[in-house]
Motif scaffolding. Structure first.
Motif, PDB file in Angstrom:
ATOM      1  N   ILE A 227       0.874  -1.169   0.000  1.00  0.00           N
ATOM      2  CA  ILE A 227       0.000   0.000   0.000  1.00  0.00           C
ATOM      3  C   ILE A 227       0.911   1.219   0.000  1.00  0.00           C
ATOM      4  O   ILE A 227       1.616   1.469   0.980  1.00  0.00           O
ATOM      5  N   LEU A 228       0.908   1.959  -1.083  1.00  0.00           N
ATOM      6  CA  LEU A 228       1.881   3.028  -1.268  1.00  0.00           C
ATOM      7  C   LEU A 228       1.198   4.376  -1.462  1.00  0.00           C
ATOM      8  O   LEU A 228       0.029   4.450  -1.841  1.00  0.00           O
ATOM      9  N   SER A 229       1.966   5.432  -1.194  1.00  0.00           N
ATOM     10  CA  SER A 229       1.477   6.783  -1.456  1.00  0.00           C
ATOM     11  C   SER A 229       1.326   6.980  -2.952  1.00  0.00           C
ATOM     12  O   SER A 229       2.084   6.425  -3.753  1.00  0.00           O
ATOM     13  N   GLU A 230       0.352   7.796  -3.335  1.00  0.00           N
ATOM     14  CA  GLU A 230       0.182   8.094  -4.747  1.00  0.00           C
ATOM     15  C   GLU A 230       1.368   8.864  -5.300  1.00  0.00           C
ATOM     16  O   GLU A 230       1.751   8.690  -6.462  1.00  0.00           O
ATOM     17  N   GLU A 231       1.940   9.733  -4.471  1.00  0.00           N
ATOM     18  CA  GLU A 231       3.043  10.580  -4.899  1.00  0.00           C
ATOM     19  C   GLU A 231       3.798  11.053  -3.664  1.00  0.00           C
ATOM     20  O   GLU A 231       3.469  10.689  -2.539  1.00  0.00           O
ATOM     21  N   GLY A 232       4.818  11.858  -3.882  1.00  0.00           N
ATOM     22  CA  GLY A 232       5.536  12.450  -2.761  1.00  0.00           C
ATOM     23  C   GLY A 232       6.854  11.768  -2.468  1.00  0.00           C
ATOM     24  O   GLY A 232       7.267  10.806  -3.119  1.00  0.00           O
ATOM     25  N   LEU A 233       7.533  12.293  -1.449  1.00  0.00           N
ATOM     26  CA  LEU A 233       8.885  11.861  -1.120  1.00  0.00           C
ATOM     27  C   LEU A 233       8.933  10.412  -0.653  1.00  0.00           C
ATOM     28  O   LEU A 233       9.858   9.674  -1.001  1.00  0.00           O
ATOM     29  N   ALA A 234       7.955   9.989   0.159  1.00  0.00           N
ATOM     30  CA  ALA A 234       7.941   8.598   0.629  1.00  0.00           C
ATOM     31  C   ALA A 234       7.833   7.641  -0.552  1.00  0.00           C
ATOM     32  O   ALA A 234       8.512   6.600  -0.588  1.00  0.00           O
ATOM     33  N   GLY A 268      -4.634  -5.409   7.650  1.00  0.00           N
ATOM     34  CA  GLY A 268      -4.031  -6.597   7.056  1.00  0.00           C
ATOM     35  C   GLY A 268      -4.019  -6.631   5.548  1.00  0.00           C
ATOM     36  O   GLY A 268      -3.776  -7.681   4.941  1.00  0.00           O
ATOM     37  N   PHE A 269      -4.252  -5.476   4.888  1.00  0.00           N
ATOM     38  CA  PHE A 269      -4.331  -5.462   3.428  1.00  0.00           C
ATOM     39  C   PHE A 269      -2.960  -5.486   2.759  1.00  0.00           C
ATOM     40  O   PHE A 269      -2.857  -5.777   1.571  1.00  0.00           O
ATOM     41  N   GLY A 270      -1.905  -5.132   3.489  1.00  0.00           N
ATOM     42  CA  GLY A 270      -0.593  -5.127   2.881  1.00  0.00           C
ATOM     43  C   GLY A 270       0.420  -4.425   3.758  1.00  0.00           C
ATOM     44  O   GLY A 270       0.129  -4.079   4.905  1.00  0.00           O
ATOM     45  N   ILE A 271       1.632  -4.226   3.229  1.00  0.00           N
ATOM     46  CA  ILE A 271       2.663  -3.481   3.943  1.00  0.00           C
ATOM     47  C   ILE A 271       2.777  -2.094   3.309  1.00  0.00           C
ATOM     48  O   ILE A 271       2.424  -1.900   2.141  1.00  0.00           O
ATOM     49  N   GLY A 272       3.239  -1.135   4.099  1.00  0.00           N
ATOM     50  CA  GLY A 272       3.358   0.233   3.611  1.00  0.00           C
ATOM     51  C   GLY A 272       4.600   0.897   4.137  1.00  0.00           C
ATOM     52  O   GLY A 272       5.390   0.295   4.879  1.00  0.00           O
ATOM     53  N   VAL A 273       4.775   2.167   3.763  1.00  0.00           N
ATOM     54  CA  VAL A 273       5.909   2.964   4.221  1.00  0.00           C
ATOM     55  C   VAL A 273       5.374   4.304   4.708  1.00  0.00           C
ATOM     56  O   VAL A 273       4.686   5.014   3.962  1.00  0.00           O
ATOM     57  N   VAL A 274       5.670   4.638   5.974  1.00  0.00           N
ATOM     58  CA  VAL A 274       5.225   5.915   6.552  1.00  0.00           C
ATOM     59  C   VAL A 274       6.333   6.456   7.454  1.00  0.00           C
ATOM     60  O   VAL A 274       7.175   5.702   7.945  1.00  0.00           O
ATOM     61  N   PRO A 275       6.336   7.760   7.718  1.00  0.00           N
ATOM     62  CA  PRO A 275       7.306   8.323   8.667  1.00  0.00           C
ATOM     63  C   PRO A 275       7.012   7.873  10.095  1.00  0.00           C
ATOM     64  O   PRO A 275       5.853   7.651  10.464  1.00  0.00           O
ATOM     65  N   GLN A 276       8.053   7.758  10.903  1.00  0.00           N
ATOM     66  CA  GLN A 276       7.902   7.378  12.301  1.00  0.00           C
ATOM     67  C   GLN A 276       6.984   8.336  13.052  1.00  0.00           C
ATOM     68  O   GLN A 276       6.228   7.933  13.937  1.00  0.00           O
TER      69      GLN A 276
END
Length: 324
Positions: A227-234, A268-276
């Motif tokens: 599950i990812l951001s649509e855009e941006g630095l992350a 539980g839909f997936g893994i993602g990336v977010v700031p701490q």
């Protein structure tokens, strides 16, 4: 007492040097600031992390990091902690006297300048994410309001990936977001804090095995939903990491906003990336696991954006300069 590490030293502005001089206390040119000293003094009074975090509007983990940072800079423990109590050490009691004098000096000098500042009036617009409004905006705006009671703030929240764009388009006077790898021409940036970027997954089911964490590859990550951001630095930094391991991600969803990523990951839909910093303020943290991915993603440098040509505006300058 151990000398503060040189990597943490920064230049103090003349105002702070004057405060320290008037208070007759040593000038520790470290990353200590009013916020960390205020957290320390509150904890020294309460001797309770939970109560202090509620009173100061910070998360318990953010409070613990601030205290640990002070202890690392000073080279001594300030508190003795166990499962039942929190007590000041001998050095903690000495530092409490120092911190009280510094804060008293700061408040005294600020009051001295209040009359000159009271003439500024008007309206400022500020854009930030919901997470930023939880994390540090309260402290910034509350103190700014005390110093400039006649300046009205219009706060807009949304996707932090839009922060620079909204300033460039003239939609906002100021914005808070993560500094891009290449700062656009004509935009100035002032750092507020740093935050690591974390790979996260649900507590259950376990979506990544130890082997997948230690040896990421196109084959081992082929069926991992993301599950990812649509855009941006992350998104940019995640794509870069995936490409470095020749991984073509199986994208379950692309969403706008870090809070939405945390919510979907917790289900539980997936893994993602977010700031701490998002996890520090999320009510869903208990349902999330953080993956130790190597090498880690480059951390966020979170701060304030404004157009360089508008920094001469007295209202924008008042907000911009008080953060330095």
């Amino acid at each position: 007492m151990r000398t503060p590490r040189r990597s943490h030293i920064k230049r103090f502005d003349p105002l702070r040097k004057m405060i320290y001089s008037q208070c007759n206390v040593p000038l520790l040119e470290t990353i200590m600031d009013n916020h960390s000293l205020r957290l320390f003094l509150s904890l020294a009074d309460n001797l309770h992390f939970g109560k202090t975090s509620r009173e100061q509007h910070v998360s318990p983990s953010a409070l613990s990091r601030s205290i640990k940072q002070l202890e690392d800079e000073l080279g001594v423990p300030l508190f003795v902690r166990d499962s039942r109590s929190v007590q000041l050490t001998r050095e903690g009691r000495q530092f409490r006297e120092y911190a009280s004098e510094v804060m008293n000096g700061w408040h005294a000098i600020r009051q001295r300048f209040m009359q000159d500042q009271a003439d500024l009036h008007g309206e400022l617009s500020l854009y930030c994410s919901v997470t930023a409004s939880y994390s540090f905006l309260y402290d910034i705006l509350s103190s700014f309001r005390q110093d400039y009671p006649r300046i009205e703030m219009k706060l807009h929240t949304g996707d932090p990936a839009k922060a620079v764009e909204r300033v460039q388009q003239g939609l906002e006077d100021l914005a808070i977001g993560a500094r891009p790898d290449n700062l656009p021409a004509g935009v100035d940036f002032q750092s507020i804090t740093r935050s690591e970027l974390r790979f996260i997954g649900p507590q259950s089911p376990q979506l990544l095995t130890e082997e997948q964490l230690q040896r990421p590859s196109a084959e081992s990550w082929r069926d991992v939903p993301m599950i990812l951001s649509e855009e941006g630095l992350a998104r940019t930094r995640t794509d870069r990491w995936l490409k470095s391991h020749s991984i073509k991600p199986r994208i379950y969803a692309q969403v706008s906003g870090n809070e939405a990523i945390v919510s979907m990951v917790s289900l539980g839909f997936g893994i993602g990336v977010v700031p701490q910093i998002v996890l520090d303020n999320s009510p869903l943290t208990a349902r999330i696991r953080i993956y130790d991915i190597q090498p880690p993603l480059t951390a966020y440098d979170i701060g304030l954006f404004a157009l360089e040509k508008r920094l001469k505006d007295p209202l924008i300058a008042a907000f911009w300069n008080r953060r330095q």
